[in-house]
Scaffold this active site. Structure first.
Site, short mmCIF file in Angstrom:
data_model
loop_
_atom_site.label_atom_id
_atom_site.label_comp_id
_atom_site.label_asym_id
_atom_site.label_seq_id
_atom_site.Cartn_x
_atom_site.Cartn_y
_atom_site.Cartn_z
N HIS A 129 -47.97 57.16 41.83
CA HIS A 129 -46.72 56.33 42.87
C HIS A 129 -46.41 55.77 42.24
O HIS A 129 -44.47 56.29 43.55
CB HIS A 129 -47.90 55.59 43.55
CG HIS A 129 -48.93 56.07 44.42
ND1 HIS A 129 -50.55 54.57 44.32
CD2 HIS A 129 -49.65 57.36 44.94
CE1 HIS A 129 -51.26 56.42 44.70
NE2 HIS A 129 -50.84 56.84 45.08
N GLN B 155 -51.47 70.79 47.09
CA GLN B 155 -50.80 70.05 48.47
C GLN B 155 -49.21 70.64 48.05
O GLN B 155 -48.42 70.55 49.17
CB GLN B 155 -51.09 68.63 47.88
CG GLN B 155 -49.76 68.09 48.93
CD GLN B 155 -50.54 66.07 48.51
OE1 GLN B 155 -51.20 65.82 49.89
NE2 GLN B 155 -49.60 65.50 48.08
#
Ligand code: AMP
Length: 278
Positions: A34, A150
């Protein structure tokens, strides 16, 4: 660093930003994967907004929504260190108030792989990303290659719906033994954690075969499956796919850009990973 917990506060913060804005959507319990997205956004844009929202609509009724790991204080400390400007951390009712009833459905590409095993998952993902894009109005949004399908779904949605932002894809960040970083890795027992390295080994085997001239996808799938089956703690294989990078349709011959992807269970924990070819 500002923390916005309501949509109004987030929009007010956005109005004060003069310059390019990057958005990093996450479900929190942050790791280096992240943080690399945030670093990319900071490098490319004047402002970075990170969102932390465990999106209930992308979890199936039997999935891990309630026990998905959460640590917002630690997340905020990590994001502050990365010089993120605003963290958008709305409660569930803020994003889905009573009566919420509008959904974004990307057809076709969502019916395969993750979509086949997790019905409704990508409807939840596309809907929440569309909402985040409308709330934050970023110039760019950052997604990890770790979640290959995704990325395909979000790019397709942005293109089909003429969204005014650029989707930036960042390579998968891995542990030393090759395991893709994931918030769900904390579910693994020490033995399962060790065994999970077989996923990256099998993806690397596919790459090696491709480099040595193999183009028959079925041969590559068989070799990968064989390697995973040798690992006793690697449970059922949900799918093991070598597919066209854009449509995610299975390939017979790997003669165009492809995604090699898999989902394998280790006890109750389901791990996904992928590489792209060439
Ligand atoms: P999540 O919090 O799992 O929804 O992930 C938020 C974003 O971080 C998604 O775009 C993921 O693809 C990305 N991401 C998660 N793990 C990694 C990783 N190991 N490397 C790069 N990006 C990642």
């Amino acid at each position: 660093m500002q923390i916005a917990r309501t949509i109004d506060d987030m929009k007010a913060a956005r109005r004060r930003m003069r310059g390019r804005v990057g958005l990093v959507p996450t479900m929190g319990y942050l790791h280096e994967g992240h943080l690399v997205l945030a670093r990319n956004s900071n490098r490319d844009n004047k402002f970075t907004v990170a969102s932390i929202f465990v999106n209930p609509t992308q979890f199936g009724p039997k999935e891990d929504f309630a026990k998905y790991p959460r640590d917002p204080d630690r997340d905020c400390a990590l994001l502050e260190r990365e010089k993120v400007d605003v963290v958008f951390m709305p409660p569930g009712e803020e994003m889905y108030p009573p009566g919420f009833n509008t959904w974004v459905d990307v057809a076709g590409v969502t019916e395969r792989l993750e979509g086949a095993i997790r019905p409704g998952h990508f409807r939840g993902v596309a809907t929440v990303c569309n909402k985040l894009f409308n709330i934050v109005d970023p110039h760019r949004a950052y997604f990890g290659q770790k979640d290959a399908q995704q990325v395909v779904v979000i790019k397709k949605m942005a293109k089909d719906l003429n969204m005014n932002l650029e989707i930036v894809v960042v390579p998968t960040v891995r542990e030393n033994d090759g395991l893709a970083m994931s918030s769900r890795n904390v579910y693994l027992s020490p033995d399962q954690r060790k065994a999970a390295a077989v996923l990256h080994q099998s993806l690397s085997l596919a790459r090696e075969m491709w480099r040595n001239g193999e183009r028959r996808a079925e041969r590559m799938r068989q070799a990968m499956t064989g390697l995973i089956r040798k690992e006793p703690l690697a449970g059922p294989i949900d799918y093991l796919s070598i597919a066209d990078a854009e449509t995610l349709e299975e390939l017979e011959e790997v003669e165009r850009p492809a995604v090699v992807s898999l989902a394998v269970r280790f006890g109750p924990t389901r791990l996904i990973d992928n590489i792209t070819l060439p």
